[in-house]
Design a protein around this motif. Structure first.
Motif, PDB file in Angstrom:
ATOM      1  N   TYR A 126       7.272  45.222  36.080  1.00 48.16           N
ATOM      2  CA  TYR A 126       8.028  45.548  35.421  1.00 48.16           C
ATOM      3  C   TYR A 126       8.312  45.554  33.738  1.00 48.16           C
ATOM      4  O   TYR A 126       6.148  45.111  34.127  1.00 48.16           O
ATOM      5  N   MET A 127       8.541  45.502  33.002  1.00 46.90           N
ATOM      6  CA  MET A 127       8.104  45.569  31.244  1.00 46.90           C
ATOM      7  C   MET A 127       9.415  45.182  31.126  1.00 46.90           C
ATOM      8  O   MET A 127      10.409  45.012  31.430  1.00 46.90           O
ATOM      9  N   THR A 128       9.207  44.283  30.027  1.00 50.26           N
ATOM     10  CA  THR A 128      10.334  43.675  29.323  1.00 50.26           C
ATOM     11  C   THR A 128      10.086  44.227  27.798  1.00 50.26           C
ATOM     12  O   THR A 128       8.926  45.024  27.060  1.00 50.26           O
ATOM     13  N   ALA A 166      15.375  45.310  30.004  1.00 54.39           N
ATOM     14  CA  ALA A 166      15.736  45.465  28.135  1.00 54.39           C
ATOM     15  C   ALA A 166      16.691  44.646  27.586  1.00 54.39           C
ATOM     16  O   ALA A 166      17.410  43.737  28.002  1.00 54.39           O
ATOM     17  N   GLN A 167      15.974  43.050  26.796  1.00 49.31           N
ATOM     18  CA  GLN A 167      16.674  42.563  26.173  1.00 49.31           C
ATOM     19  C   GLN A 167      17.382  43.052  24.799  1.00 49.31           C
ATOM     20  O   GLN A 167      18.584  42.419  24.976  1.00 49.31           O
ATOM     21  N   THR A 168      16.307  43.730  24.241  1.00 46.09           N
ATOM     22  CA  THR A 168      17.621  44.047  23.259  1.00 46.09           C
ATOM     23  C   THR A 168      17.955  46.247  23.671  1.00 46.09           C
ATOM     24  O   THR A 168      17.350  46.842  24.207  1.00 46.09           O
ATOM     25  N   ASP A 169      18.788  46.660  22.900  1.00 44.85           N
ATOM     26  CA  ASP A 169      18.996  48.331  22.582  1.00 44.85           C
ATOM     27  C   ASP A 169      17.759  48.801  21.310  1.00 44.85           C
ATOM     28  O   ASP A 169      18.689  48.703  20.806  1.00 44.85           O
ATOM     29  N   THR A 193      19.179  44.416  30.722  1.00 44.13           N
ATOM     30  CA  THR A 193      19.334  42.575  30.966  1.00 44.13           C
ATOM     31  C   THR A 193      19.712  41.251  29.551  1.00 44.13           C
ATOM     32  O   THR A 193      20.252  40.757  30.004  1.00 44.13           O
ATOM     33  N   GLY A 194      19.362  41.979  28.227  1.00 43.30           N
ATOM     34  CA  GLY A 194      19.593  41.214  27.289  1.00 43.30           C
ATOM     35  C   GLY A 194      18.701  39.506  27.481  1.00 43.30           C
ATOM     36  O   GLY A 194      17.882  39.551  28.575  1.00 43.30           O
ATOM     37  N   TYR A 195      18.950  38.578  27.144  1.00 42.74           N
ATOM     38  CA  TYR A 195      18.441  37.199  27.515  1.00 42.74           C
ATOM     39  C   TYR A 195      18.434  36.692  28.826  1.00 42.74           C
ATOM     40  O   TYR A 195      18.057  35.755  29.206  1.00 42.74           O
ATOM     41  N   THR A 219      23.597  39.654  26.439  1.00 43.51           N
ATOM     42  CA  THR A 219      22.892  40.962  26.012  1.00 43.51           C
ATOM     43  C   THR A 219      23.031  40.721  24.065  1.00 43.51           C
ATOM     44  O   THR A 219      24.069  40.171  23.739  1.00 43.51           O
ATOM     45  N   PRO A 220      22.603  41.199  22.682  1.00 41.88           N
ATOM     46  CA  PRO A 220      22.322  40.423  22.388  1.00 41.88           C
ATOM     47  C   PRO A 220      23.844  41.262  20.900  1.00 41.88           C
ATOM     48  O   PRO A 220      22.797  42.249  21.390  1.00 41.88           O
TER      49      PRO A 220
END
Length: 220
Positions: A126-128, A166-169, A193-195, A219-220
């Motif tokens: 996994y990466m974030t 991915a928390q952001t785009d 995934t957003g937050y 998602t933000p």
């Protein structure tokens, strides 16, 4: 009269989150999104990700310090994160709660969603957003992969996929994750995934009622 540490008091509405440095940016984003102005954040070092044995004792000390400073409500911004239940013992000792789940990769996806993919993801790396930003500092240099690329197989040979949560785009972070997958010889997958469950957990810790109208987005 000078206040002693024992006599300090905080506004009872204030909430202190003691979190992993890897999720600091996301906590602050969720705080702003939910307008949790009474929530304060302090973090333990992000590199405890590689040293889970350090998390529980450091958290114990951080909670003791926070209570001396007058915080009445404290929330632990960690999942179990490899502590093997030791972090739960610290939480029980101090009567505080933590993030649900085994690790941040689970709560970013949402615990219900993670339960459906956990078995299939067993061989996935996994990466974030944070790990994309810090890929060189967290992986390439400490593991010596920049100097000895032959070590890639030793460290990552048992993985099959690299999954970017991915928390952001952010196209730049996408590029880092894709390049990392190629470098490590892994199949690439991106999950937006957003937050995840993080905003809900923070709202709960802050005793803040949530509704769709308050602007909670995964998602933000």
């Amino acid at each position: 009269m000078t206040a002693t540490p024992e006599s300090r008091t905080k506004d009872p509405e204030q909430v202190l989150v003691i979190a992993c440095g890897m999720i600091a940016r996301e906590i602050l984003a969720a705080k702003a999104q939910l307008k949790l102005d009474h929530l304060e954040l302090t973090c333990l070092p992000a590199d405890f990700h590689f040293h889970p044995d350090r998390i529980a004792p450091a958290m114990d000390a951080a909670i003791i310090k926070a209570k001396v400073e007058g915080f009445q409500t404290i929330f632990v911004g960690y999942a179990d994160c490899g502590t093997g239940g030791l972090l739960d013992r610290v939480c029980e000792k101090h009567g505080v709660e933590r993030m649900e789940g085994p690790h941040c990769f689970a709560f970013y996806q949402g615990m219900q969603a993670y339960a459906k993919v956990a078995e299939d993801d067993m061989m996935s790396f996994y990466m974030t957003d944070f790990l994309c930003r810090q890929f060189d500092a967290f992986f390439m240099k400490p593991l010596g992969l920049d100097r000895h690329p032959a070590l890639i197989h030793d460290y990552f040979g048992n993985y099959e996929r690299l999954i970017y949560l991915a928390q952001t785009d952010d196209p730049e972070l996408d590029r880092v994750a894709e390049d990392a997958a190629r470098l490590l010889g892994l199949t690439y997958e991106r999950r937006a995934t957003g937050y995840g469950d993080l905003p809900l957990a923070l709202a709960h810790a802050a005793r803040s009622p949530l509704s769709p109208s308050k602007g909670l987005n995964r998602t933000p």
